[in-house]
Design an enzyme around this catalytic site. Sequence first.
Site, PDB file in Angstrom:
ATOM      1  N   ARG A   1       0.855  -1.190   0.000  1.00 49.71           N
ATOM      2  CA  ARG A   1       0.000   0.000   0.000  1.00 49.71           C
ATOM      3  C   ARG A   1       0.889   1.238   0.000  1.00 49.71           C
ATOM      4  NH1 ARG A   1      -2.481   2.948   4.955  1.00 49.71           N
ATOM      5  NH2 ARG A   1      -3.656   4.518   3.835  1.00 49.71           N
TER       6      ARG A   1
ATOM      7  N   TYR B   1      -3.410   1.544  16.151  1.00 49.89           N
ATOM      8  CA  TYR B   1      -2.150   1.540  16.894  1.00 49.89           C
ATOM      9  C   TYR B   1      -2.363   1.307  18.391  1.00 49.89           C
ATOM     10  CZ  TYR B   1       0.002   3.026  12.591  1.00 49.89           C
ATOM     11  OH  TYR B   1       0.438   3.053  11.298  1.00 49.89           O
TER      12      TYR B   1
ATOM     13  N   HIS C   1      -2.693  10.949   1.279  1.00 45.97           N
ATOM     14  CA  HIS C   1      -2.109  10.683   2.597  1.00 45.97           C
ATOM     15  C   HIS C   1      -1.502  12.000   3.093  1.00 45.97           C
ATOM     16  CE1 HIS C   1      -0.566   7.197   5.231  1.00 45.97           C
ATOM     17  NE2 HIS C   1      -0.189   8.293   5.841  1.00 45.97           N
TER      18      HIS C   1
ATOM     19  N   ASN D   1      -7.002   1.472  10.359  1.00 46.37           N
ATOM     20  CA  ASN D   1      -5.635   1.672  10.862  1.00 46.37           C
ATOM     21  C   ASN D   1      -5.706   1.658  12.376  1.00 46.37           C
ATOM     22  OD1 ASN D   1      -5.171   2.198   8.179  1.00 46.37           O
ATOM     23  ND2 ASN D   1      -4.516   4.310   8.443  1.00 46.37           N
TER      24      ASN D   1
ATOM     25  N   GLU E   1      -3.149  -0.259   8.264  1.00 46.44           N
ATOM     26  CA  GLU E   1      -1.924   0.124   9.001  1.00 46.44           C
ATOM     27  C   GLU E   1      -1.968  -0.480  10.392  1.00 46.44           C
ATOM     28  OE1 GLU E   1      -0.878   4.275   9.385  1.00 46.44           O
ATOM     29  OE2 GLU E   1      -1.430   4.669   7.308  1.00 46.44           O
TER      30      GLU E   1
ATOM     31  N   GLU F   1      -6.922   8.305   6.876  1.00 46.83           N
ATOM     32  CA  GLU F   1      -7.126   8.926   8.179  1.00 46.83           C
ATOM     33  C   GLU F   1      -7.562  10.380   8.090  1.00 46.83           C
ATOM     34  OE1 GLU F   1      -3.799   8.265  10.777  1.00 46.83           O
ATOM     35  OE2 GLU F   1      -3.914   6.103  10.579  1.00 46.83           O
TER      36      GLU F   1
HETATM   37  C1  FCB Z   1      -0.619   6.911  10.949  1.00 54.14           C
HETATM   38  C2  FCB Z   1      -0.222   7.504   9.612  1.00 54.14           C
HETATM   39  C3  FCB Z   1       1.105   7.025   9.091  1.00 54.14           C
HETATM   40  C4  FCB Z   1       2.126   6.935  10.203  1.00 54.14           C
HETATM   41  C5  FCB Z   1       1.577   6.119  11.347  1.00 54.14           C
HETATM   42  C6  FCB Z   1       2.554   5.904  12.477  1.00 54.14           C
HETATM   43  O1  FCB Z   1      -1.499   7.758  11.607  1.00 54.14           O
HETATM   44  O2  FCB Z   1      -1.219   7.212   8.657  1.00 54.14           O
HETATM   45  O3  FCB Z   1       1.520   7.862   8.056  1.00 54.14           O
HETATM   46  O4  FCB Z   1       2.481   8.199  10.611  1.00 54.14           O
HETATM   47  O5  FCB Z   1       0.419   6.732  11.850  1.00 54.14           O
END
Ligand code: FCB
Length: 479
Positions: A84, A304, A128, A302, A379, A173
């Site tokens: 991607r 984290y 992006h 995405n 992501e 995002e």
């Molecule tokens: C996301 C972004 C990516 C990168 C990661 C850690 O929010 O899409 O570009 O910065 O975090």
Amino acid sequence: MPEPATPATPVTFPPAFLWGAATSAYQIEGAVREGGRTPSIWDTFSHTPGKTAGGEHGDIAVDHYHRYRDDVAMMADLGLNAYRFSISWSRVQPTGRGPAVQVGLDFYRRLVDELLAVGIKPAVTLYHWDLPQELEDAGGWPERDTAYRFAEYAQIVGEALGDRVEQWITLNEPWCSAFLGYASGVHAPGRTDPAASLKAAHHLNLAHGLATSALRSAMPARNSVALSLNSSVVRPVSQDPADLAAARKIDDLANGVFHGPILHGAYPESLFAATELITDWSYVEDGDLRAINQPLDALGLNYYTPALVSAADNDLSGPRADGHGASAFSPWPGADDVAFHQTPGERTEMGWSIDPTGLHELIMRYTREAPGLPLYITENGAAYDDKPDPDGRVHDPERISYLHGHLAAVRRAVSDGADVRGYYLWSLMDNFEWAYGYEKRFGAVYVDYATLARTPKSSALWYGQAARTGTLPPVAAAE
Ligand code: FCB
């Protein structure tokens, strides 16, 4: 509870599962003045003193623009079957309007051909975060016309690459574009205007809807159109009604503001109530919600780390622990009565707690909210302070354990009935991490910034083995 690090039974994925890695144009390409490219808001922002760590910028980044052939060969060697990446709007349509620059499109045509030649499935993200500066000068995302400009750009790229790229993502995002870009100002263009940020959110939604229609008219029907949301997993600190209300408010501002109109054709009423002192939403014109609520072929998630919130007094001062960078200005318009707390557990180098249960929760939420829509994890990954050993190899057991935990959570969601078709590790290689500059290394591949040499970390070898076999190797396998 974290996923078990070494489950007794092997974690195996369906044969068609996509094992990918993700990047974005400004974070890796460099070559910012080549082929007629003009500055984007990230060029301007990163060259503005004080905006990024150490004043770092993407002028060279990891020079992917010149090294893409080697980078694709490296992915193939690792065993990945999907990639991607994003298109730099300023490379393709430098002023954000008017005719396309073929040199810019040719770069992406060559990249895609290279990927297809080694059996790697490309997924293109149109946006992006790197708006052409001229469009920001004309008002940026708070300005309605930017949505129309984006649809025109989508049409150009769809016509150029639609014959060879099947997977399309309109926006990455949009929460970050709207609220980090226009409310807290930690991202480009660095504005701190809550009303503008909500307007930006609506115009990003409109841009997504219009671009989806434009792509469909420009490309073969077999292609898939999606978008990538960084939907937050919002948890209240307690079941106290005030804390539950705080969590609902953040859920509206993080998630409902996008998936409401995009998936369900309406903004949540509670979002209007939460923001009534800031905006009257009069820029939502007749027909906008219909234009935004386009049928999609897939949804990108995405993930984290989760967010932990409670009710708070209005007089909270100082930067908030919401994981989105230090700023005196909040990225949460209308939520001064909400406090963010450190989530428990081990942390990555970003200070983000590691919690794969949040990924499982997110997938199950969208499985319920968007039944029948295939999901991709577009992501997921972790930054660590990686350094080469004296023998030149880079060992990153923490990242292997992070990936194992999160991939196991994905697999568990699949067992629970979720239709997850692929996973894109963030990121293929170390790169320009926005306001953090080059300090935070998210790559599975190490980049030596002095020489730009690439060295796969042990996590890249581990992940490659997973991709080749469809089964997660034990966490110690690649050490
Ligand atoms: C996301 C972004 C990516 C990168 C990661 C850690 O929010 O899409 O570009 O910065 O975090």
